[in-house]
Motif scaffolding. Structure first.
Motif, short mmCIF file in Angstrom:
data_model
loop_
_atom_site.label_atom_id
_atom_site.label_comp_id
_atom_site.label_asym_id
_atom_site.label_seq_id
_atom_site.Cartn_x
_atom_site.Cartn_y
_atom_site.Cartn_z
N MET A 1 20.95 98.08 -58.26
CA MET A 1 19.81 97.20 -58.51
C MET A 1 18.67 97.54 -57.57
O MET A 1 18.89 97.82 -56.40
CB MET A 1 20.23 95.73 -58.30
CG MET A 1 19.15 94.73 -58.69
SD MET A 1 19.58 93.03 -58.26
CE MET A 1 21.04 92.80 -59.27
N ASN A 2 17.47 97.54 -58.08
CA ASN A 2 16.29 97.83 -57.28
C ASN A 2 16.16 96.83 -56.15
O ASN A 2 16.45 95.64 -56.31
CB ASN A 2 15.05 97.80 -58.17
CG ASN A 2 13.80 98.19 -57.43
OD1 ASN A 2 13.19 97.38 -56.75
ND2 ASN A 2 13.40 99.45 -57.56
N ILE A 3 15.70 97.30 -54.99
CA ILE A 3 15.62 96.45 -53.81
C ILE A 3 14.66 95.27 -54.01
O ILE A 3 14.85 94.19 -53.47
CB ILE A 3 15.24 97.28 -52.56
CG1 ILE A 3 15.48 96.44 -51.29
CG2 ILE A 3 13.82 97.79 -52.64
CD1 ILE A 3 15.41 97.27 -50.02
N ALA A 4 13.63 95.45 -54.83
CA ALA A 4 12.72 94.34 -55.10
C ALA A 4 13.44 93.20 -55.82
O ALA A 4 13.23 92.02 -55.52
CB ALA A 4 11.54 94.83 -55.94
N SER A 5 14.33 93.55 -56.74
CA SER A 5 15.12 92.54 -57.45
C SER A 5 16.11 91.88 -56.51
O SER A 5 16.31 90.65 -56.55
CB SER A 5 15.86 93.17 -58.63
OG SER A 5 14.94 93.72 -59.55
N GLN A 6 16.74 92.68 -55.64
CA GLN A 6 17.68 92.13 -54.67
C GLN A 6 17.00 91.12 -53.75
O GLN A 6 17.55 90.05 -53.45
CB GLN A 6 18.29 93.25 -53.84
CG GLN A 6 19.22 94.17 -54.61
CD GLN A 6 19.74 95.31 -53.74
OE1 GLN A 6 19.64 95.26 -52.52
NE2 GLN A 6 20.28 96.34 -54.37
N ALA A 7 15.80 91.46 -53.29
CA ALA A 7 15.07 90.57 -52.39
C ALA A 7 14.73 89.25 -53.08
O ALA A 7 14.88 88.17 -52.49
CB ALA A 7 13.79 91.26 -51.90
N ALA A 8 14.29 89.32 -54.32
CA ALA A 8 13.92 88.11 -55.05
C ALA A 8 15.11 87.20 -55.30
O ALA A 8 14.95 85.98 -55.45
CB ALA A 8 13.26 88.48 -56.37
N GLN A 9 16.31 87.77 -55.30
CA GLN A 9 17.52 87.02 -55.63
C GLN A 9 18.25 86.45 -54.42
O GLN A 9 19.30 85.80 -54.57
CB GLN A 9 18.48 87.92 -56.41
CG GLN A 9 17.96 88.41 -57.76
CD GLN A 9 18.12 87.36 -58.84
OE1 GLN A 9 19.16 86.76 -58.98
NE2 GLN A 9 17.06 87.13 -59.60
N ILE A 10 17.75 86.66 -53.21
CA ILE A 10 18.46 86.19 -52.01
C ILE A 10 18.71 84.69 -52.09
O ILE A 10 17.79 83.91 -52.34
CB ILE A 10 17.67 86.54 -50.73
CG1 ILE A 10 17.83 88.02 -50.40
CG2 ILE A 10 18.14 85.71 -49.54
CD1 ILE A 10 17.12 88.45 -49.14
N GLY A 11 19.96 84.30 -51.90
CA GLY A 11 20.34 82.89 -51.87
C GLY A 11 20.50 82.23 -53.22
O GLY A 11 20.89 81.06 -53.30
N LEU A 12 20.24 82.97 -54.30
CA LEU A 12 20.22 82.36 -55.63
C LEU A 12 21.58 81.79 -56.03
O LEU A 12 21.67 80.72 -56.64
CB LEU A 12 19.76 83.39 -56.67
CG LEU A 12 19.65 82.89 -58.11
CD1 LEU A 12 18.58 81.80 -58.22
CD2 LEU A 12 19.31 84.04 -59.05
N ASP A 13 22.66 82.48 -55.69
CA ASP A 13 23.99 82.04 -56.11
C ASP A 13 24.75 81.34 -54.99
O ASP A 13 25.98 81.22 -55.04
CB ASP A 13 24.81 83.27 -56.58
CG ASP A 13 24.19 83.92 -57.80
OD1 ASP A 13 23.65 83.17 -58.64
OD2 ASP A 13 24.24 85.16 -57.92
N TRP A 14 24.03 80.87 -53.97
CA TRP A 14 24.73 80.33 -52.82
C TRP A 14 25.38 78.99 -53.12
O TRP A 14 26.52 78.72 -52.75
CB TRP A 14 23.75 80.19 -51.64
CG TRP A 14 24.49 79.90 -50.38
CD1 TRP A 14 24.63 78.70 -49.76
CD2 TRP A 14 25.23 80.83 -49.60
NE1 TRP A 14 25.40 78.81 -48.64
CE2 TRP A 14 25.79 80.12 -48.52
CE3 TRP A 14 25.49 82.19 -49.71
CZ2 TRP A 14 26.57 80.74 -47.55
CZ3 TRP A 14 26.26 82.80 -48.75
CH2 TRP A 14 26.79 82.07 -47.69
N ASP A 15 24.66 78.11 -53.80
CA ASP A 15 25.20 76.78 -54.10
C ASP A 15 25.70 76.75 -55.54
O ASP A 15 25.02 76.36 -56.47
CB ASP A 15 24.09 75.73 -53.88
CG ASP A 15 24.62 74.30 -53.94
OD1 ASP A 15 25.76 74.12 -54.42
OD2 ASP A 15 23.91 73.39 -53.52
#
Length: 382
Positions: free
Chosen positions: A1-15
């Protein structure tokens, strides 16, 4: 996955329980145990906090490491890494580095028996020549502050592996979005997360990423033991900032390139330091190893009398320390960020009475150039 997508997704699946898109702020000092000898995985927020861990996991993923660590400041992060070394150990360091790092090494850790040698780390042979029998590590800024020299991280990492040294890279100016030192062989990356990663001049934090699990355990021991950890509110702010890292840096780099080219043509500017310029000594190296040139510019004006007018007469550009935020800032390294380096050393390095540093923000580039132009014009008219 592109790093820009990874950055935007930080914490998304945490809760996963509620599906919250933004990681919650776990503003708690301690956690209740489900039973005697049992733990939820969290006991006390110095040792681990869910909001901080979301940030730590996120930066580790962005940098390609096994584990990340968040600290109360960039200096706290570097301090914690120095706990890996013992009295009598020797560390080779980038010579034109951030003045606060120099102060930490020379005025604090020197008294505890750590030894430091400062070399031009854009010259791999100079690093090789500086190795001593007690050398344990290389501490290198991937893009130096403030002269923007480019280090060959791949060659330096190979040298460190050959000699059994730790390779620690301060990658603050480039971030994982533009350069991934661990992919090039480095052992540890360190960031002032205050800067580009958080990106909004509203929080102070430090981040570390480690490649090797065994080394990561040692770093965690010192993080927990010394306790200079990042609080949950600031962890959340850093996560929020990282989500927009790619779009901010894309705009900042574009602006920086245009401004650097404009400065090279200005009659009152005698030298411009920006690796995006084809004539920069590190241009081709950074082009090969990274994916961009960053948004920091340093430049020398024609006469010391120009310095104060440029600092005080710009309107859109703020005269302030720090860097990497969405706002454009201008500083005078000799008396601000690098004042703790001895005057003769500053002069030798080129941190002189006519050097200014520009952290380029996301404003309209025509407005930024117009602001610089009017500040220069006042002096030209005089």
């Amino acid at each position: 996955m592109n790093i820009a997508s990874q950055a935007a997704q930080i914490g998304l699946d945490w809760d996963t329980r509620t599906g919250a898109v933004t990681v919650p702020i776990y503003q708690t000092a301690t956690f209740r145990h489900p039973g005697l000898g049992q733990s939820t995985g969290y006991d006390y927020s110095r040792s681990g906090n869910p909001t901080r861990q979301a940030l730590e996991d996120g930066i580790a993923k962005l940098d390609g490491g096994c584990r990340g660590f968040a600290y109360a400041s960039g200096m706290a992060a570097i301090t914690s890494l120095l706990f890996l070394f013992s009295h009598g150990d020797h560390i080779i360091v980038t010579e034109d580095l951030y003045g606060g790092t120099y102060r930490l090494f020379e005025k604090i850790f020197n008294q505890y028996g750590l030894e430091f040698t400062y070399v031009d780390t854009s010259d791999t042979s100079a690093v090789t020549s500086a190795i001593q029998p007690n050398t344990k590590a290389l501490f290198v800024e991937s893009l130096t502050n403030p002269l923007l020299k480019v280090a060959d991280i791949s060659a330096l990492s190979a040298l460190c592996r050959e000699k059994g040294l730790l390779c620690i890279v301060d990658n603050t100016f480039l971030t994982p979005y533009l350069l991934r030192p661990l992919d090039l062989g480095a052992d540890i990356t360190v960031y002032s997360g205050t800067k580009y990663l958080a990106g909004h001049n509203d929080t102070v934090c430090g981040l570390v990423v480690v490649k090797d699990p065994e080394l990561a355990e040692k770093v965690y021991f010192h993080q927990n033991g010394a306790g200079a950890v990042l609080g949950p509110q600031d962890s959340w702010l850093a996560i929020r900032g990282i989500k927009t890292l790619s779009v901010r840096l894309d705009r900042q780099q574009e602006n920086a390139q245009t401004i650097a080219e404009w400065l090279t043509r200005h009659p009152l500017v005698r030298k411009v330091y920006y690796p995006g310029l084809p004539g920069h000594p590190g241009h081709e190296l950074l082009k090969a190893q990274g994916s961009g040139f960053g948004a920091m510019i340093s430049f020398e004006v024609a006469d010391p009398s120009l310095v104060e007018p440029l600092l005080l007469r710009t309107g859109l550009i703020s005269f302030a320390e720090s860097l990497g935020g969405v706002e454009t800032l201008i500083t005078f390294p000799e008396v601000q960020t690098h004042a703790d380096i001895e005057p003769e050393k500053r002069e030798k390095l080129g941190i002189n009475k006519v050097l200014l540093r520009l952290s380029v923000g996301i404003e309209n580039v025509d407005d930024l150039i117009a602001d610089l132009d009017q500040a220069f014009a006042i002096e030209e008219a005089a």
